[in-house]
Design a protein around this motif. Structure first.
Motif, short mmCIF file in Angstrom:
data_model
loop_
_atom_site.label_atom_id
_atom_site.label_comp_id
_atom_site.label_asym_id
_atom_site.label_seq_id
_atom_site.Cartn_x
_atom_site.Cartn_y
_atom_site.Cartn_z
N LEU A 89 -46.69 25.44 -50.01
CA LEU A 89 -46.66 26.58 -49.10
C LEU A 89 -46.58 26.12 -47.64
O LEU A 89 -45.96 26.78 -46.81
CB LEU A 89 -47.91 27.44 -49.28
CG LEU A 89 -47.98 28.36 -50.49
CD1 LEU A 89 -49.32 29.10 -50.51
CD2 LEU A 89 -46.83 29.37 -50.49
N HIS A 125 -44.48 36.91 -51.82
CA HIS A 125 -43.75 35.65 -51.98
C HIS A 125 -42.25 35.84 -51.76
O HIS A 125 -41.57 34.91 -51.31
CB HIS A 125 -44.04 35.03 -53.36
CG HIS A 125 -43.44 35.77 -54.51
ND1 HIS A 125 -44.04 36.87 -55.09
CD2 HIS A 125 -42.30 35.54 -55.23
CE1 HIS A 125 -43.30 37.30 -56.09
NE2 HIS A 125 -42.23 36.51 -56.19
N ARG A 126 -41.74 37.04 -52.02
CA ARG A 126 -40.31 37.29 -51.76
C ARG A 126 -40.04 37.35 -50.26
O ARG A 126 -39.01 36.86 -49.78
CB ARG A 126 -39.88 38.60 -52.43
CG ARG A 126 -39.96 38.56 -53.95
CD ARG A 126 -39.35 39.81 -54.57
NE ARG A 126 -39.52 39.81 -56.01
CZ ARG A 126 -38.73 39.16 -56.86
NH1 ARG A 126 -37.70 38.47 -56.39
NH2 ARG A 126 -38.95 39.20 -58.17
N SER A 155 -46.78 36.65 -44.53
CA SER A 155 -46.77 36.63 -46.00
C SER A 155 -47.37 35.34 -46.54
O SER A 155 -48.12 35.35 -47.52
CB SER A 155 -45.35 36.83 -46.53
OG SER A 155 -44.47 35.84 -46.02
N GLY A 156 -47.07 34.21 -45.89
CA GLY A 156 -47.65 32.94 -46.33
C GLY A 156 -49.14 32.91 -46.12
O GLY A 156 -49.89 32.36 -46.95
N LEU A 202 -50.69 34.73 -48.99
CA LEU A 202 -50.64 33.96 -50.22
C LEU A 202 -51.66 32.82 -50.23
O LEU A 202 -52.32 32.57 -51.24
CB LEU A 202 -49.22 33.39 -50.43
CG LEU A 202 -48.15 34.41 -50.81
CD1 LEU A 202 -46.78 33.74 -50.88
CD2 LEU A 202 -48.47 35.07 -52.14
N SER A 220 -40.10 27.37 -52.07
CA SER A 220 -39.87 28.55 -52.91
C SER A 220 -40.26 28.32 -54.36
O SER A 220 -40.66 29.26 -55.06
CB SER A 220 -38.40 28.99 -52.82
OG SER A 220 -37.55 28.01 -53.39
N ALA A 274 -44.09 28.99 -54.18
CA ALA A 274 -44.51 30.28 -53.64
C ALA A 274 -44.45 31.39 -54.67
O ALA A 274 -45.33 32.26 -54.72
CB ALA A 274 -43.65 30.64 -52.43
N ARG A 275 -43.44 31.36 -55.52
CA ARG A 275 -43.29 32.43 -56.50
C ARG A 275 -44.37 32.40 -57.58
O ARG A 275 -44.53 33.37 -58.34
CB ARG A 275 -41.91 32.35 -57.16
CG ARG A 275 -41.65 31.05 -57.88
CD ARG A 275 -40.20 30.90 -58.31
NE ARG A 275 -39.96 29.64 -58.98
CZ ARG A 275 -40.17 29.45 -60.27
NH1 ARG A 275 -40.59 30.46 -61.01
NH2 ARG A 275 -39.93 28.27 -60.82
#
Length: 408
Positions: free
Chosen positions: A27, A88-89, A131-132, A135, A204, A207-208
Motif C-alpha cells: 500500500l 481500493h478501486r 482511500s489508502g 485501507l 494494485s 490493495a484489492r
C-alpha cells in the motif's frame, strides 16, 4: 495472529491476516507515487525548470500551490466517490491516474499547461491518500498491536519515492543534456512516470485484498469537527509549514553552492529517514490518543526547517534533512492514528477526509507565500524561517488537543 472479521462481516484475505507488513508495504507504494514521485520530486526539478523557463520563485512555488489546490479538490470529491465505489478501486484509479498525468509535464513547456497538470495531479494524489488511509486503517484494526507500525509504513512509503528519485532525476537530466535535449528536465518527468506506473501495478495487487467496510456504512458515522479542532488546526499549520521546506530546500542548497553530489546524498538520506521513521515513531502513535504526537513532530520539524535558514554548514544541513525526513510523514500518520483512536470505524473515512482537506488548505498557502518572501530581501532563508514559525504554531495548537472521552 489476529483473525478478526472485517467490520462489514467479510473474512479478510489470508494474505492480509498473515502478512500485514507486506500488505502495508505494498500500500505504501501509493504514497510513494502520490508524494515521493508526483510531488516531492519537483524539488529536484524546480531549479532546472525555473532556469530554463524563466520563472520567478513566486511562479515556481505556485506550481506546488496548484498541486495543493488539486489535492484539496480531490479530498472534497473522494468521500462522495467512496459512497459509490470501493476504496481500493479509488486508490488504484488514483495511482494509475497520477502515473499517466506525470507523463504530461515532459511534453510541454507552457507555464499555464504545467500549472494545470500540477492541479490535476493533486486531485488524483488525494484519491490515493484518502482511500489508502482508510485501507491502512482497516489493516491496522485487524492487527491492533502493530497499528502504529502499519500506519507508519504506509505513509513512510513516500520515502521510497524520494530515495529513488533523488539520485535518478539529476542523472537523467545530465544524460539528456549530454544528448543535446532542448529541455533536459522533460526526460526526468518521463522517467518519473515510468516509475509511478510500475509502483501502481505492484500496489494494485495487494490493495484489492484489503476491502474497506461498505462505503455506505462508512458514510453513516458522524462526528463534530470541533471535537478535534486543535488537532485540525495543528495539522493546518503543518501543511502550511512543511511544504515550504520540501519545495525550496534543494533550490536553497543550490544557491548556497553545495556540490550536486552532496545535494543528491542530502535528498536520498531524507528519503531513507522518511521510510525508517515508520518504526521510530510507531509506539508513540499507539500511546498518545490526543494531539501529542503531532505536537512533538511539528516541534522537531520546526528545528529541522530552521537549520538551513541559519547556516550552510554541510553537517548541519545533512542533520536537518535526516531530522526532517524522520518526522514529516509520521506527522501525517499521527492524524490517521488520531482518527482511529477517537472516532468509531464508521467515521474513519470522514475523519481522514477532514484532516486531508485541512492539510491541503495549508499546502495551498505555503509554497506561494514562501516563494513571494524568497523573491524579496532575505531570499529563501527568510522563506524557510516563515515555514519554521508556522510549524511551531502548529505544535502549540496540536498540544492542546485532548483525546475524546467516549471516542465518538
Amino acid at each position: 495472529m489476529s483473525t478478526t472479521a472485517a467490520p462489514n462481516g467479510h473474512q479478510p484475505h489470508p494474505f492480509v491476516l498473515h502478512h500485514p507488513i507486506l500488505a502495508a508495504l505494498a500500500l505504501s507504494l501509493g504514497t510513494a507515487v502520490a508524494l515521493g514521485v508526483a510531488r516531492f520530486s519537483y524539488a529536484l526539478l524546480l531549479a532546472p525548470m525555473r532556469n530554463d523557463l524563466g520563472w520567478s520563485y513566486l511562479v515556481a512555488g505556485g506550481m506546488n500551490t496548484g498541486n495543493a489546490l488539486g489535492y484539496l479538490l480531490g479530498a472534497l470529491v473522494t468521500p462522495p466517490l467512496m459512497r459509490r465505489h470501493a476504496a481500493h478501486r479509488i486508490l488504484i484509479a488514483g495511482a494509475f491516474g497520477t502515473a499517466l498525468l506525470t507523463v504530461a509535464p515532459g511534453l510541454f513547456t507552457d507555464t499555464s499547461v504545467q500549472l494545470a497538470l500540477r492541479v490535476a495531479t493533486g486531485i488524483t494524489s488525494a484519491f490515493i491518500f484518502v482511500s489508502g488511509g482508510l485501507l491502512v486503517s482497516r489493516l491496522a484494526a485487524l492487527h491492533g498491536q502493530r497499528a502504529g507500525l502499519l500506519l507508519g509504513l504506509y505513509y513512510g512509503g513516500t520515502g521510497i519515492g524520494i530515495a529513488i528519485t533523488a539520485p535518478t532525476v539529476p542523472a537523467i537530466i545530465a544524460m539528456a543534456a549530454a544528448h543535446g535535449a532542448a529541455h533536459p528536465w522533460q526526460w526526468a518527468w518521463l522517467m518519473l512516470a515510468a516509475m509511478a506506473l510500475v509502483a501502481s501495478i505492484v500496489m494494485s495487487l495487494s490493495a484489492r485484498l484489503i476491502p474497506a467496510p461498505a462505503a455506505q456504512a462508512a458514510a453513516q458515522g458522524s462526528w463534530q469537527a470541533r471535537s478535534l479542532l486543535f488537532g485540525l488546526l495543528g495539522y493546518l499549520m503543518f501543511g502550511l509549514g512543511y511544504i515550504g521546506y520540501m519545495t525550496f530546500v534543494i533550490a536553497l542548497l543550490n544557491e548556497q553552492g553545495m556540490a550536486p553530489g552532496r545535494i543528491t546524498w542530502f535528498f536520498t538520506l531524507l528519503g531513507v529517514a522518511t521510510f525508517c521513521s515508520s518504526r521510530l515513531w510507531a509506539r508513540m502513535l499507539d500511546r498518545f490518543h490526543g494531539g501529542q504526537s503531532l505536537a512533538i513532530l511539528n516541534a522537531l520539524l520546526c528545528v529541522a526547517t530552521l537549520i538551513p535558514a541559519l547556516t550552510a554548514q554541510p553537517l548541519a544541513v545533512f542533520a536537518s534533512g535526516i531530522l526532517f525526513g524522520g518526522c514529516f510523514l509520521s506527522a501525517v500518520a499521527s492524524t490517521t492514528a488520531m482518527v482511529r483512536h477517537n472516532l468509531p470505524p464508521s467515521a474513519w473515512a470522514s475523519g481522514i477526509s477532514a484532516f486531508t482537506i485541512i492539510f491541503a488548505a495549508g499546502q495551498i498557502v505555503g509554497p506561494t507565500f514562501v516563494g513571494w518572501i524568497a523573491d524579496s530581501a532575505g531570499g529563501l532563508q527568510r522563506g524557510l524561517a516563515f515555514s519554521a514559525a508556522a510549524l511551531l504554531v502548529g505544535a502549540l495548537l496540536a498540544w492542546r488537543q485532548r483525546p475524546l472521552v467516549s471516542g465518538s
